[in-house]
Design an enzyme around this catalytic site. Structure first.
Site, PDB file in Angstrom:
ATOM      1  CB  SER A 138      13.540  59.691   1.025  1.00  0.00           C
ATOM      2  OG  SER A 138      13.690  58.581   0.546  1.00  0.00           O
ATOM      3  CG  ASP A 370      12.455  54.178  -2.041  1.00  0.00           C
ATOM      4  OD1 ASP A 370      13.731  53.616  -0.962  1.00  0.00           O
ATOM      5  OD2 ASP A 370      10.803  54.250  -1.852  1.00  0.00           O
TER       6      ASP A 370
HETATM    7 ZN   LIG Z   1      13.113  54.420   1.230  1.00  0.00          ZN
END
Ligand SMILES: [Zn+2]
Ligand SMILES: *[C@@H]1O[C@H](CO)[C@@H](O)[C@H](O)[C@H]1NC(C)=O
Ligand SMILES: *[C@@H]1O[C@H](CO)[C@@H](O)[C@H](O)[C@H]1NC(C)=O
Ligand SMILES: *[C@@H]1O[C@H](CO)[C@@H](O)[C@H](O)[C@H]1NC(C)=O
Length: 534
Positions: A138, A370
């Site tokens: 990310s 996520d």
């Molecule tokens: Zn992640």
């Protein structure tokens, strides 16, 4: 005409049957292929066919659906939205793979449902790799979709000359990239960010920070890597002390502990994490009052809802010591009094930012999709995706397609797969109707790797999950390879666009194209009309 066709079909069938009769070898081969095809698509445990939507039995239903899409296309083609975007909102579903979106449709009731932003008229695919690694994180992707430059895994707001954890590399300002928030600020627009993660976490940090390591959220994380916390400014300090962060009009999310010293306790009695003596929240309030501006700091949902946004110039909301809760847990654990939802935070941000006549840039992250995938807790990932879509819907409702470009995308994929021939109305968290070759059932959702491995194999071979509660929010879906944290996926993610220059977002392109297209639409920064090499 129709008669001719059916006559032709009859002749064809007869000829084919004759051939099969005359040629036994070929007939055997044909049957074999049929068997092989069946073997690849195992028979169902129960052969019940659910047809609940009667209209789907009519050919005209499907053609009518396509007709209405075509009518939309013709309208769009005649009137491309080529006004300049006054406002830009970038919605980032962290780790929100295409599989996640498809599974969320089923979670919302049926495969024919659309997750709200799937209605946006233009869709593209973004390539997410970073300079050093194929499967990105990310941090590097935040640099890409916010500043238009690819960097190395784990770095934020710097180009690939900076390697992760290299102590002094990111202290060279020549390596720093500029985010679209900065381009917006330079053009007189207001900028803000909303996230369900810590506001110093990788994705939101891409809006304002420059660092060789995403973990350097507060000072002692830098010294842990044997780097100097004086030479390197931690991410929380950058948010409060560096120009882009200082000028953010709205900052809403979690991560309060990163802003206060270990000696200080917060509003809920929890100690801060900083080794220095700073109270960055106090520092932020003092700065705003020195500017003569109305700066409001809130730490609870009530504080946010009670804020008079028409009289607030700067808003800092830190609703949790760490990340904000999963959306499903807000309801399950009755946390809704403490923490606002992503939609509530988005609403406050848009209302405050809309007061600027020159427009705004807003970054909104559904961060915990996520994290749920990393835990192989598919239900939580889908619940957070549904809430993320609700925030997008609210944003589209509060703004006009004529002057506000909304882009919805993801930073990277995950390894969750969606398979096993579930019946049409089957619960997405249940077992697929077909048995595997070991005569045991399989889940519809599963992961290539991750902590769900513990629910995958036992002494008897593959674990029989038929007595487990797969609907539980904490059930860890099966994974082929054991890992404490499931990995990201390397394939492309979708980009959905609605508003000015929405049609530019079709195609397959580098993730770094996203901020370029948004900046062009708003006519700001290095991709303003005057800077385009025609
Ligand atoms: Zn992640
Ligand atoms: C930091 O330095 C110490 C002492 O030289 C060493 O033991 C430790 O492994 C180093 N840590 C890192 C993260 O490099
Ligand atoms: C958006 O507006 C539509 C139409 O008025 C409404 O049905 C829907 O509930 C609104 N969505 C949100 C999230 O506010
Ligand atoms: C399974 O979990 C769900 C969600 O937590 C719960 O509502 C349901 O009652 C559970 N079912 C059983 C049989 O325990």
């Amino acid at each position: 005409m129709q008669l001719n066709v059916s006559k032709f079909a009859i002749v064809q069938t007869l000829a084919f049957s004759l051939l099969l009769l005359l040629c036994p070898a070929w007939a055997a081969l044909y049957r074999d292929n049929e068997d092989a095809d069946d073997a690849q698509h195992p028979r169902l445990r129960q052969s019940r066919v659910y047809v609940e939507l009667k209209e789907e039995l009519d050919s005209s239903y499907w053609h009518d659906k396509a007709q209405s899409i075509l009518a939309d296309k013709l309208r769009q083609q005649q009137q491309l939205n080529e006004q300049r975007a006054k406002n830009i909102i970038l919605f980032l579903g962290d780790g929100m793979s295409v599989h996640t979106i498809a599974a969320t449709r089923a979670f919302m009731g049926d495969s024919s449902r659309q997750v709200y932003f799937e209605r946006f008229p233009y869709v593209g695919l973004s390539k997410t790799y970073s300079v050093d690694e194929r499967t990105p994180d990310s941090a590097a992707t935040a640099t890409a979709y916010l500043s238009g430059v690819k960097g190395n895994y784990g770095t934020i707001g710097v180009n690939a000359q900076v390697q992760r954890k290299h102590c002094l590399a990111a202290t060279n300002p020549n390596t720093h990239t500029q985010s679209i928030a900065q381009w917006a600020q330079q053009a007189g627009k207001w900028a803000g960010l909303v996230t369900t993660a810590r506001v110093t976490h990788a994705s939101p940090a891409g809006v304002y920070a420059h660092t060789a390591n995403r973990n350097w959220e507060y000072d002692s994380q830098i010294t842990k890597d044997n780097c100097s916390a004086e030479a390197n400014v931690d991410i929380a300090r950058q948010l409060v002390e560096w120009p882009v962060g200082q000028q953010l009009r709205v900052v809403l999310g979690g991560g309060r502990a990163n802003f206060r010293s270990r000696q200080l306790r917060d509003e809920q009695g929890i100690a801060g994490k900083r080794k220095d003596s700073r109270d960055l929240i106090k520092q932020w309030r003092e700065q705003k009052s020195q500017l003569g501006a109305a700066g409001q700091y809130v730490w609870s949902r009530k504080g946010l809802l009670d804020t008079d946004l028409s009289k607030t110039d700067y808003l800092l909301g830190l609703f949790n010591v760490d990340h904000c809760p999963y959306h499903g847990d807000l309801k399950r654990d009755r946390l809704s009094l403490a923490s606002p939802s992503l939609t509530e935070m988005t609403e406050a941000a848009i209302k405050l930012l809309s007061r600027n006549k020159q427009g705004f840039f807003l970054f909104v992250e559904g961060a915990r999709i996520d994290m749920a995938h990393h835990d192989t807790k598919a239900r939580k990932a889908l619940e957070d995706t549904q809430e993320f879509a609700r925030a997008v819907e609210l944003a589209r409702n509060l703004t006009s397609e004529q002057d506000t470009l909304i882009v919805v995308t993801s930073d990277h994929s995950h390894t969750m797969s969606y398979n096993g021939y579930p019946q049409r109305r089957q619960d997405i968290f249940s077992l697929a109707p077909n048995l595997a070759t070991d005569e045991k059932p399989m889940t519809i959702l599963s992961y290539a790797n991750g902590p769900g491995y513990k629910n995958t194999y036992d002494a008897a071979g593959r674990t029989d999950l038929s007595k487990r509660n797969l609907s539980s929010a904490d059930f860890e879906f099966p994974a082929t390879v054991p890992l404490n944290s499931e990995t990201h996926g390397a394939e492309d993610v979708a980009v959905f666009a609605s508003g000015p220059y929405e049609h530019f977002f079709v195609g397959n392109y580098e993730q770094t194209t996203i901020p370029a297209l948004m900046a062009f639409a708003a006519n700001i920064g290095p991709f303003a009309e005057e800077n385009i090499n025609k």
